[in-house]
Design a protein around this motif. Structure first.
Motif, short mmCIF file in Angstrom:
data_model
loop_
_atom_site.label_atom_id
_atom_site.label_comp_id
_atom_site.label_asym_id
_atom_site.label_seq_id
_atom_site.Cartn_x
_atom_site.Cartn_y
_atom_site.Cartn_z
N UNK A 32 0.83 -1.19 0.00
CA UNK A 32 0.00 0.00 0.00
C UNK A 32 0.88 1.25 0.00
N UNK A 33 0.41 2.28 -0.69
CA UNK A 33 1.08 3.58 -0.65
C UNK A 33 0.66 4.27 0.65
N UNK A 34 1.62 4.82 1.36
CA UNK A 34 1.33 5.48 2.63
C UNK A 34 2.06 6.81 2.69
N UNK A 35 1.68 7.63 3.65
CA UNK A 35 2.31 8.94 3.80
C UNK A 35 1.21 9.97 3.83
N UNK A 40 -1.62 8.26 -0.71
CA UNK A 40 -2.72 7.33 -0.45
C UNK A 40 -3.69 7.24 -1.62
N UNK A 41 -3.84 8.34 -2.36
CA UNK A 41 -4.73 8.33 -3.51
C UNK A 41 -4.30 7.29 -4.54
N UNK A 42 -2.99 7.01 -4.60
CA UNK A 42 -2.48 6.03 -5.57
C UNK A 42 -3.06 4.64 -5.34
N UNK A 43 -3.48 4.34 -4.10
CA UNK A 43 -4.05 3.03 -3.80
C UNK A 43 -5.36 2.78 -4.55
N UNK A 44 -6.03 3.88 -4.88
CA UNK A 44 -7.34 3.74 -5.53
C UNK A 44 -7.22 3.62 -7.04
N UNK A 45 -6.02 3.85 -7.57
CA UNK A 45 -5.85 3.74 -9.01
C UNK A 45 -5.86 2.28 -9.45
N UNK A 46 -6.23 2.06 -10.70
CA UNK A 46 -6.24 0.70 -11.22
C UNK A 46 -4.82 0.15 -11.25
N UNK A 47 -4.69 -1.17 -11.06
CA UNK A 47 -3.39 -1.80 -11.25
C UNK A 47 -2.98 -1.63 -12.71
N UNK A 48 -1.67 -1.60 -12.97
CA UNK A 48 -1.21 -1.43 -14.34
C UNK A 48 -1.08 -2.79 -15.04
N UNK A 49 -1.86 -3.75 -14.55
CA UNK A 49 -1.88 -5.09 -15.14
C UNK A 49 -3.24 -5.66 -14.79
N UNK A 50 -3.57 -6.77 -15.42
CA UNK A 50 -4.83 -7.41 -15.08
C UNK A 50 -4.61 -8.38 -13.92
N UNK A 51 -5.20 -8.12 -12.75
CA UNK A 51 -4.95 -8.98 -11.58
C UNK A 51 -5.23 -10.46 -11.88
N UNK A 52 -6.17 -10.74 -12.75
CA UNK A 52 -6.52 -12.13 -13.07
C UNK A 52 -5.38 -12.84 -13.80
N UNK A 53 -4.47 -12.06 -14.39
CA UNK A 53 -3.38 -12.67 -15.15
C UNK A 53 -2.12 -12.91 -14.32
N UNK A 54 -2.14 -12.50 -13.06
CA UNK A 54 -0.96 -12.70 -12.22
C UNK A 54 -0.92 -14.15 -11.73
N UNK A 55 0.21 -14.81 -11.95
CA UNK A 55 0.32 -16.21 -11.54
C UNK A 55 0.76 -16.34 -10.08
N UNK A 56 1.77 -15.55 -9.71
CA UNK A 56 2.31 -15.68 -8.35
C UNK A 56 2.53 -14.31 -7.72
#
Ligand SMILES: [Zn+2]
Length: 542
Positions: A32-35, A40-56
């Motif tokens: 998580x982004x903190x400070x 903290x607003x960065x936590x609400x942004x979309x991931x720069x990848x598709x979470x479903x495609x992450x293997x590990x």
């Protein structure tokens, strides 16, 4: 193979690095982004990848800035495997549940305001049920165990000496018959710390991704810090004040308790001021239990202490506070005491409530014992703000504000350099992550001077292509809109500083109507600038 730096690049929080190789996607941490608000607003942004495609997901340790967005990842479709040590898994469960609770509370609070303004309601980043689902994907391993993720990818966790269960990751990836070894330091520990072991050395690697939090610092010796801690407790309580120690509930709190236990158990009862020490954090209580369950990971000194019959987490004047009522009781009367409460940067948690009741009191003292990120309440207090807004109330800062750096759980400049130096096969390339500009630049110049290895400071969203001849390594920004938005957010940050400075001055010129009007005008203009930039960010992001 590609590495994308998607968090803790040019900053210390939000650790998240994506490795793509053999059609597999591996995430190193998902923190998580903190400070401040901007981070903290960065936590609400979309991931720069598709979470479903992450293997590990390979998780280095349980701290929220390394694990905190895992429930969001699961909420958004991740169905892979989360690889962690046993202690990290156990600590992650309680820490992520605590994080979900904070998310829900914060959103509730923000929504009450938004409702009054007729604005759209926000959703928490994640809730309890997302954490419970995330825990389902965790797999527990031990240090030094060879973990074969598939026929081409294997890894080993080594004790990083940063917190219970923390690991340095050695990762071997075979691509088209050639194996590359990547070492990810996670958070590298300091030496001779309470409870946990020193960081383990690794033999070497092709690519090293290493933290640089204290790249420009040499820590004080921990023994000196313990002495200073005791004298600060003594001074503050003797003049009738309360000593507040904002501390991470997991790791730092246990270390402080350990040191205090050693001190109070050693001294004869007449020789010390027997002030009550309160650990006001249900999370710290739960974490201490996890520590006790994993005593096999403790260093020799702690093990010997336990074998001698002393529980390092208990001493007569120590009390763990669980209920909110008891926590509030602590401020009803101003008796001298020590309160250890989270969060470590004083941005959230019960510590804020203690700050509200004590900051005005010049007899009291606030002692920081950990890293204070830019924008955090802790950093602002250390920088000397005169007032602080807590729970809607402006509080005058009269209390003493102090810090002790020697308790840091992070390697300092000397340890980092020594750790790299101990590698018999030096890396072909070093990437510095998890550090602010100055720390990173200082560390880079030291590395450049001492080693042949090329050292790079990746920026957020940088993508590095690793070719097998190790020669051509390309850095590219793959998402310019994001970079632009980040710059815009930085501008908001500086406008914000001006705005806060203005508010402080406004109080001083209460009587001068003319000046006051000019100030008001300027304040409105600053607000307008902020709003305009916010609009631009939204538009840019779409
Ligand atoms: Zn950490």
């Amino acid at each position: 193979m590609k590495i994308k730096f998607l968090g803790a690049a040019g900053m210390v929080t939000g650790s998240n690095h994506l490795i793509e190789a053999n059609d597999k996607k591996i995430l190193l941490d998902c923190g998580m982004f903190q400070g401040g608000d901007i981070e903290e607003q960065l936590n609400y942004e979309d991931f720069k990848f598709n979470p479903a495609e992450i293997d590990y997901v390979v998780l280095s340790h349980a701290h929220i800035d390394h694990s905190g967005r895992i429930p969001k990842l699961v909420k958004e479709g991740f169905k892979g495997r989360i690889i962690a040590t046993k202690a990290t898994t156990e600590l992650s469960e309680i820490m992520l549940l605590d994080s979900a609770y904070i998310q829900e509370k914060d959103t509730e609070w923000a929504n009450r305001k938004r409702e009054r303004r007729g604005e759209e309601m926000l959703e928490p980043l994640y809730g309890n049920e997302d954490v419970e689902r995330a825990m389902y994907y965790f797999e527990e391993y031990y240090y030094d165990q060879i973990i074969e993720l598939d026929e081409n990818i294997k890894l080993v966790f080594r004790d990083a000496g940063h917190m219970l269960g923390s690991a340095v990751v050695e990762l071997w990836i075979n691509e088209k018959g050639e194996t590359s070894k990547i070492v990810y330091s996670g958070d590298l520990g300091a030496k001779s710390r309470a409870i946990i072991n020193n960081p383990t050395y690794v033999n070497g690697c092709d690519y090293l991704i290493i933290e640089s939090t204290y790249g420009d610092t040499v820590h004080e010796k921990v023994e000196e810090n313990v002495e200073k801690l005791i004298s600060i407790i003594d001074e503050t309580t003797k003049r009738g004040g309360t000593l507040i120690i904002p501390a991470f509930s997991v790791g730092r709190t246990q270390e402080i308790i350990y040191e205090l236990n050693r001190y109070y158990e050693k001294e004869s009862l007449e020789n010390y001021l027997k002030v009550p020490i309160y650990v006001d954090s249900p999370l710290a209580m739960r974490a201490t239990r996890v520590y006790e369950k994993n005593a096999d990971l403790f260093n020799t000194e702690t093990t010997d202490l336990i074998l001698s019959g002393d529980n390092p987490f208990q001493f007569p004047n120590l009390r763990y506070v669980d209920s909110v009522e008891e926590s509030k009781m602590l401020n009803r009367t101003a008796f001298p005491k020590v309160v250890i409460a989270s969060s470590g940067m004083a941005d959230a948690g019960r510590v804020r409530h203690h700050l509200k009741h004590n900051l005005w009191n010049k007899k009291s003292c606030v002692l920081f014992v950990g890293y204070q990120a830019v924008g955090s309440t802790g950093r602002r207090l250390l920088d000397g703000v005169e007032t602080l807004k807590i729970a809607g109330e402006e509080v005058q800062v009269n209390a003493e504000i102090k810090k002790l750096d020697g308790f840091s759980a992070h390697a300092d400049q000397k340890i980092i350099i020594d750790w790299i130096d101990k590698m018999t096969d030096k890396p072909k390339k070093i990437f510095l992550v998890h550090g602010e500009d100055e720390a990173q630049n200082t560390l880079k110049s030291l590395i450049d001077a001492k080693f042949e290895t090329e050292c790079v400071i990746p920026k957020m969203y940088d993508e590095v292509e690793i070719t097998r001849d190790y020669e051509t390594v390309k850095l590219s920004h793959f998402d310019n809109i994001e970079l632009m938005n980040r710059d815009l957010r930085n501008i908001i940050g500086s406008v914000d500083e001006k705005y806060n400075a203005l508010i402080e001055n406004l109080e001083k010129i209460e009587d001068d109507a003319h000046l006051k009007k000019n100030y008001q005008d300027y304040k409105d203009k600053l607000l307008e600038i902020q709003n305009r930039i916010m609009e631009m960010i939204v538009i840019g992001g779409k």
